[in-house]
Design a protein around this motif. Structure first.
Motif, mmCIF file in Angstrom:
data_model
loop_
_atom_site.group_PDB
_atom_site.id
_atom_site.type_symbol
_atom_site.label_atom_id
_atom_site.label_comp_id
_atom_site.label_asym_id
_atom_site.label_seq_id
_atom_site.Cartn_x
_atom_site.Cartn_y
_atom_site.Cartn_z
ATOM 1 N N GLY A 240 -1.171 -2.492 -6.140
ATOM 2 C CA GLY A 240 -0.214 -2.047 -5.228
ATOM 3 C C GLY A 240 0.015 -0.278 -5.314
ATOM 4 O O GLY A 240 -0.725 0.221 -5.579
ATOM 5 N N THR A 241 1.459 -0.159 -5.392
ATOM 6 C CA THR A 241 1.528 1.446 -5.767
ATOM 7 C C THR A 241 2.416 1.565 -6.813
ATOM 8 O O THR A 241 3.534 0.977 -6.913
ATOM 9 N N LEU A 242 2.164 2.376 -7.899
ATOM 10 C CA LEU A 242 2.771 2.702 -8.993
ATOM 11 C C LEU A 242 3.642 3.784 -8.431
ATOM 12 O O LEU A 242 3.320 4.989 -8.238
ATOM 13 N N VAL A 243 4.956 3.649 -8.533
ATOM 14 C CA VAL A 243 5.878 4.608 -8.422
ATOM 15 C C VAL A 243 6.697 5.189 -9.496
ATOM 16 O O VAL A 243 7.232 4.348 -10.492
ATOM 17 N N THR A 244 6.588 6.345 -9.972
ATOM 18 C CA THR A 244 7.295 6.893 -11.286
ATOM 19 C C THR A 244 8.058 8.233 -10.679
ATOM 20 O O THR A 244 7.660 9.127 -10.134
ATOM 21 N N THR A 245 9.493 7.983 -11.309
ATOM 22 C CA THR A 245 10.247 9.114 -11.448
ATOM 23 C C THR A 245 10.708 9.735 -12.408
ATOM 24 O O THR A 245 11.139 9.165 -13.561
ATOM 25 N N VAL A 246 10.513 11.070 -12.838
ATOM 26 C CA VAL A 246 10.922 11.640 -14.111
ATOM 27 C C VAL A 246 11.999 12.596 -13.686
ATOM 28 O O VAL A 246 11.815 13.530 -12.677
ATOM 29 N N ASN B 142 0.842 -1.280 0.000
ATOM 30 C CA ASN B 142 0.054 -0.167 -0.157
ATOM 31 C C ASN B 142 0.844 1.246 -0.027
ATOM 32 O O ASN B 142 2.079 1.256 0.385
ATOM 33 N N VAL B 143 0.280 2.491 -0.543
ATOM 34 C CA VAL B 143 0.935 3.658 -0.589
ATOM 35 C C VAL B 143 1.790 4.115 0.789
ATOM 36 O O VAL B 143 2.790 4.840 0.740
ATOM 37 N N GLU B 144 0.819 3.901 1.937
ATOM 38 C CA GLU B 144 1.519 4.075 3.140
ATOM 39 C C GLU B 144 2.884 3.634 3.555
ATOM 40 O O GLU B 144 3.650 4.197 3.833
ATOM 41 N N ARG B 145 2.882 2.307 3.199
ATOM 42 C CA ARG B 145 4.313 1.427 3.240
ATOM 43 C C ARG B 145 5.338 2.003 2.410
ATOM 44 O O ARG B 145 6.487 1.940 2.698
ATOM 45 N N VAL B 146 5.048 2.136 0.978
ATOM 46 C CA VAL B 146 5.820 2.465 0.184
ATOM 47 C C VAL B 146 6.427 3.733 0.542
ATOM 48 O O VAL B 146 7.598 4.071 0.287
ATOM 49 N N TRP B 147 5.682 4.737 0.821
ATOM 50 C CA TRP B 147 5.911 6.150 1.052
ATOM 51 C C TRP B 147 6.965 6.233 2.308
ATOM 52 O O TRP B 147 7.861 6.911 2.320
ATOM 53 N N GLU B 148 6.822 5.289 3.494
ATOM 54 C CA GLU B 148 7.597 5.322 4.493
ATOM 55 C C GLU B 148 8.855 4.671 4.151
ATOM 56 O O GLU B 148 9.846 5.284 4.532
ATOM 57 N N CYS B 149 9.011 3.675 3.337
ATOM 58 C CA CYS B 149 10.383 3.013 2.826
ATOM 59 C C CYS B 149 11.049 4.065 1.956
ATOM 60 O O CYS B 149 12.166 4.062 2.037
ATOM 61 N N TRP B 150 10.182 5.012 1.278
ATOM 62 C CA TRP B 150 10.887 5.877 0.274
ATOM 63 C C TRP B 150 11.376 7.060 1.110
ATOM 64 O O TRP B 150 12.419 7.477 0.334
ATOM 65 N N THR B 151 10.763 7.429 2.213
ATOM 66 C CA THR B 151 11.366 8.700 3.005
ATOM 67 C C THR B 151 12.033 8.566 4.319
ATOM 68 O O THR B 151 12.761 9.445 4.633
ATOM 69 N N ASP B 152 12.153 7.268 4.665
ATOM 70 C CA ASP B 152 12.707 7.220 6.059
ATOM 71 C C ASP B 152 14.154 6.675 5.979
ATOM 72 O O ASP B 152 14.438 5.812 5.182
ATOM 73 N N PRO B 153 14.957 7.373 6.319
ATOM 74 C CA PRO B 153 16.445 7.281 6.242
ATOM 75 C C PRO B 153 16.808 5.537 6.586
ATOM 76 O O PRO B 153 17.758 5.255 6.130
ATOM 77 N N GLU B 154 16.251 5.192 7.797
ATOM 78 C CA GLU B 154 16.573 3.917 8.069
ATOM 79 C C GLU B 154 16.309 2.795 6.886
ATOM 80 O O GLU B 154 16.882 2.026 6.785
ATOM 81 N N THR C 86 6.103 10.218 -8.289
ATOM 82 C CA THR C 86 4.697 10.266 -7.709
ATOM 83 C C THR C 86 4.243 8.931 -7.283
ATOM 84 O O THR C 86 5.001 7.843 -7.822
ATOM 85 N N PHE C 87 3.595 8.731 -6.492
ATOM 86 C CA PHE C 87 2.983 7.636 -5.910
ATOM 87 C C PHE C 87 1.545 7.537 -6.191
ATOM 88 O O PHE C 87 0.761 8.179 -5.857
ATOM 89 N N GLU C 88 1.019 6.378 -6.921
ATOM 90 C CA GLU C 88 -0.227 6.260 -7.377
ATOM 91 C C GLU C 88 -0.734 4.867 -6.937
ATOM 92 O O GLU C 88 -0.300 3.878 -7.364
ATOM 93 N N THR C 89 -1.860 4.729 -6.191
ATOM 94 C CA THR C 89 -2.623 3.577 -5.847
ATOM 95 C C THR C 89 -2.967 2.801 -7.150
ATOM 96 O O THR C 89 -3.832 3.613 -7.728
#
Length: 137
Positions: free
Chosen positions: A102-108, A15-27, A95-98
């Motif tokens: 799961g969650t589509l993660v796209t970087t431009v 889910n997007v909450e877990r993806v966001w946490e792993c993308w942004t938390d330094p640990e 961007t993070f899209e549900t």
């Protein structure tokens, strides 16, 4: 004429909450932020707010090479979008899209001028693939 941009993406089966946490938390960032198993990310700092700084150290495990990646956030929309400007002036947006799976993660991002576009896309995609594998473990 606008500069060409490079896009990389993957769908992470979480889910997007877990993806966001792993993308942004330094640990978490230190566990996935490298393109090959011969590399590591020993240190990451993240002040996740507009004007805040992101810093990560990437190194070859054998100590033969390393570099610091640094950027300042231009936009942060929790669970949706992160944009930043790198120290050399290039910009990137993730961007993070549900989605149904799961969650589509796209970087431009803006390419740099030293390496071929295919090499840059391959490197950023490898890091994103490493992120996906880490989060799905």
């Amino acid at each position: 004429m606008e500069k060409e941009k490079i896009t990389v993406q993957t769908t992470v089966k979480k889910n997007v909450e877990r993806v966001w946490e792993c993308w942004t938390d330094p640990e978490h960032i230190t566990q996935w932020n490298f393109a090959a198993d011969s590399w590591c990310c020993p240190k990451a700092e993240n002040d996740l707010k507009v004007g805040g700084k992101y810093r990560a150290r990437m190194e070859a495990k054998d100590g033969s090479f390393g570099f610091d990646f640094e950027a300042v956030y231009d936009e942060v929309a929790k669970h949706k979008k992160i944009s930043y400007t790198m120290t050399d002036g290039r910009q990137a947006t993730t961007t993070f899209e549900t989605s149904g799976t799961g969650t589509l993660v796209t970087t431009v991002f803006d390419p740099e001028n030293q390496n071929p576009l295919e090499m840059q896309q391959g490197g950023w995609q490898a890091i994103l693939n490493n992120f996906k594998a880490y989060v799905e473990r």
